[in-house]
Design a protein around this motif. Structure first.
Motif, PDB file in Angstrom:
ATOM      1  N   GLN A 126       0.820  -1.208   0.000  1.00 55.90           N
ATOM      2  CA  GLN A 126       0.000   0.000   0.000  1.00 55.90           C
ATOM      3  C   GLN A 126       0.861   1.268   0.000  1.00 55.90           C
ATOM      4  OE1 GLN A 126      -0.490  -2.706   1.699  1.00 55.90           O
ATOM      5  NE2 GLN A 126      -2.644  -3.307   1.624  1.00 55.90           N
ATOM      6  N   GLN A 129       2.379   1.961  -3.423  1.00 53.96           N
ATOM      7  CA  GLN A 129       1.423   2.571  -4.347  1.00 53.96           C
ATOM      8  C   GLN A 129       1.239   4.056  -4.048  1.00 53.96           C
ATOM      9  OE1 GLN A 129      -2.178   0.256  -4.025  1.00 53.96           O
ATOM     10  NE2 GLN A 129      -1.381  -1.429  -5.273  1.00 53.96           N
ATOM     11  N   CYS A 155     -15.576   5.738   0.581  1.00 54.33           N
ATOM     12  CA  CYS A 155     -14.978   6.885  -0.112  1.00 54.33           C
ATOM     13  C   CYS A 155     -15.817   8.139   0.099  1.00 54.33           C
ATOM     14  CB  CYS A 155     -14.867   6.590  -1.612  1.00 54.33           C
ATOM     15  SG  CYS A 155     -13.903   5.120  -2.000  1.00 54.33           S
ATOM     16  N   LYS A 172     -14.875   1.792  -6.602  1.00 50.11           N
ATOM     17  CA  LYS A 172     -13.751   0.903  -6.889  1.00 50.11           C
ATOM     18  C   LYS A 172     -13.738   0.404  -8.323  1.00 50.11           C
ATOM     19  CE  LYS A 172     -13.102  -0.730  -2.150  1.00 50.11           C
ATOM     20  NZ  LYS A 172     -13.081  -1.917  -1.251  1.00 50.11           N
ATOM     21  N   HIS A 175     -11.417   3.602  -9.277  1.00 57.80           N
ATOM     22  CA  HIS A 175     -10.393   4.127  -8.369  1.00 57.80           C
ATOM     23  C   HIS A 175      -9.924   3.076  -7.355  1.00 57.80           C
ATOM     24  CE1 HIS A 175     -11.189   8.273  -9.694  1.00 57.80           C
ATOM     25  NE2 HIS A 175     -12.474   7.982  -9.605  1.00 57.80           N
ATOM     26  N   GLN A 176      -8.632   3.060  -7.115  1.00 64.07           N
ATOM     27  CA  GLN A 176      -8.068   2.290  -6.006  1.00 64.07           C
ATOM     28  C   GLN A 176      -7.594   3.283  -4.951  1.00 64.07           C
ATOM     29  OE1 GLN A 176      -5.408  -1.011  -7.024  1.00 64.07           O
ATOM     30  NE2 GLN A 176      -5.954  -0.711  -9.179  1.00 64.07           N
ATOM     31  N   ALA A 177      -7.902   3.000  -3.703  1.00 63.51           N
ATOM     32  CA  ALA A 177      -7.707   3.986  -2.634  1.00 63.51           C
ATOM     33  C   ALA A 177      -6.263   4.445  -2.495  1.00 63.51           C
ATOM     34  CB  ALA A 177      -8.206   3.423  -1.309  1.00 63.51           C
ATOM     35  N   HIS A 178      -5.289   3.569  -2.733  1.00 64.23           N
ATOM     36  CA  HIS A 178      -3.886   3.926  -2.521  1.00 64.23           C
ATOM     37  C   HIS A 178      -3.217   4.478  -3.777  1.00 64.23           C
ATOM     38  CE1 HIS A 178      -4.811   0.935   0.693  1.00 64.23           C
ATOM     39  NE2 HIS A 178      -4.325   1.920   1.419  1.00 64.23           N
ATOM     40  N   LYS A 179      -3.962   4.526  -4.882  1.00 66.21           N
ATOM     41  CA  LYS A 179      -3.501   5.219  -6.090  1.00 66.21           C
ATOM     42  C   LYS A 179      -4.729   5.746  -6.836  1.00 66.21           C
ATOM     43  CE  LYS A 179      -2.878   0.814  -8.587  1.00 66.21           C
ATOM     44  NZ  LYS A 179      -1.997   0.100  -9.553  1.00 66.21           N
ATOM     45  N   PRO A 180      -5.446   6.685  -6.204  1.00 67.98           N
ATOM     46  CA  PRO A 180      -6.755   7.104  -6.718  1.00 67.98           C
ATOM     47  C   PRO A 180      -6.708   7.821  -8.062  1.00 67.98           C
ATOM     48  CG  PRO A 180      -6.037   8.524  -4.915  1.00 67.98           C
ATOM     49  CD  PRO A 180      -5.072   7.383  -4.960  1.00 67.98           C
ATOM     50  N   TYR A 185     -10.210   0.751 -15.505  1.00 63.21           N
ATOM     51  CA  TYR A 185     -11.555   0.174 -15.462  1.00 63.21           C
ATOM     52  C   TYR A 185     -11.616  -1.046 -16.368  1.00 63.21           C
ATOM     53  CZ  TYR A 185     -11.225   3.792 -19.032  1.00 63.21           C
ATOM     54  OH  TYR A 185     -10.767   4.605 -20.031  1.00 63.21           O
TER      55      TYR A 185
END
Length: 285
Positions: A126, A129, A155, A172, A175-180, A185
């Protein structure tokens, strides 16, 4: 002869003493061994906590594995965590009870809003990223979002949705939380997701009579946000070479991909107004 009798008497006494000692040893009570049930007779809170959320402390160890003795025989019955937990970077951290406040519920972890370094000893992927894909999330401490261990916040707790059609479970998709900001997609992503931000392009495409209007946004803009394909990826040789040489840019004739073949014609010039007729001169008498 007399000496021999004395020696025999001494041997008999020694043998009797040995046998008596051995018999006494055999009849001596064995040392008492405590069980978890014995501990629970006085310490009722700890067994209840372990039963509820003890993790491996419930399934793999007993009270005696950690508490090797009891006062007065043992002055310090509370063990150090390092007695069992060793060999990993996380176990080298100091102040275990700062996060694991109750050893009998070791996975119930709570901390403040400024904790990061302890998290990194386990969650290395994490942080990699976050550092590679810089965003506002990079500047936050881990516990700003994860103030309870294992908690994944919504989010929408901090971010307003792009549209009313997009709810928490949809975030999601892109977007991924640790590399938004690294937006990716899948090929089945519905166009309404794109329309939330790209409303003009979506509206033009929906109103277009061209075949492009039948395609999902991700058909052309595949896999990754801001992917802009070349027309020739689908339309390999749309026209003879002479036409392509004269008009090398598709948009010179076909406008834009979302609004194909909408040529704008110059407005017709208004008809010139006829000069007003001059009044007739009065006839001479």
């Amino acid at each position: 002869m007399r000496v021999a009798k004395i020696l025999n008497l001494i041997s008999a006494v020694a043998l009797f003493a040995f046998v008596g000692t051995a018999a006494a040893a055999d009849t001596a009570p064995a040392a008492a061994t405590l069980t978890n049930a014995d501990c629970a007779k006085c310490h009722d809170a700890a067994p209840k906590a372990i039963a509820q959320a003890g993790g491996k402390h419930k399934t793999e160890v007993t009270c005696q594995d950690c508490h090797v003795g009891h006062p007065p025989k043992v002055k310090k019955p509370i063990p150090q965590c390092s007695q069992c937990h060793e060999g990993k970077p996380h176990y080298k951290l100091q102040g275990c009870l700062g996060c694991h406040s109750n050893p009998h519920t070791p996975k119930n972890i709570k901390f403040g809003n400024n904790v990061t370094d302890p998290c990194l000893t386990c969650h290395t992927n994490q942080i990699e990223q976050l550092r590679q894909f810089k965003s506002k999330h990079t500047a936050l401490n881990c516990s700003f979002c994860h103030n309870v261990h294992g908690r994944i916040p919504d989010c929408t707790q901090c971010h307003k949705s792009h549209s009313a059609d997009i709810v928490q479970k949809d975030c999601k998709v892109c977007h991924q939380a640790h590399k938004p900001t690294d937006v990716t997609y899948k090929s089945d992503t519905p166009s309404k997701m794109c329309a939330a931000c790209h409303k003009k392009a979506f509206t033009l495409l929906a109103a277009s009579p061209a075949k492009h209007s039948k395609l999902a946004c991700v058909y052309c803009h595949q896999n990754k946000h801001k992917t802009v394909p070349q027309c020739t990826q689908c339309h390999v040789k749309p026209h003879p070479a002479a036409i392509m040489a004269k008009f090398p840019k598709c948009g010179e004739c076909h406008s834009i991909a979302h609004d194909l073949n909408r040529w704008s014609e110059p407005a017709a010039a208004p008809a010139a107004a006829k000069p007003a007729a001059k009044p007739a001169k009065p006839a001479k008498k």
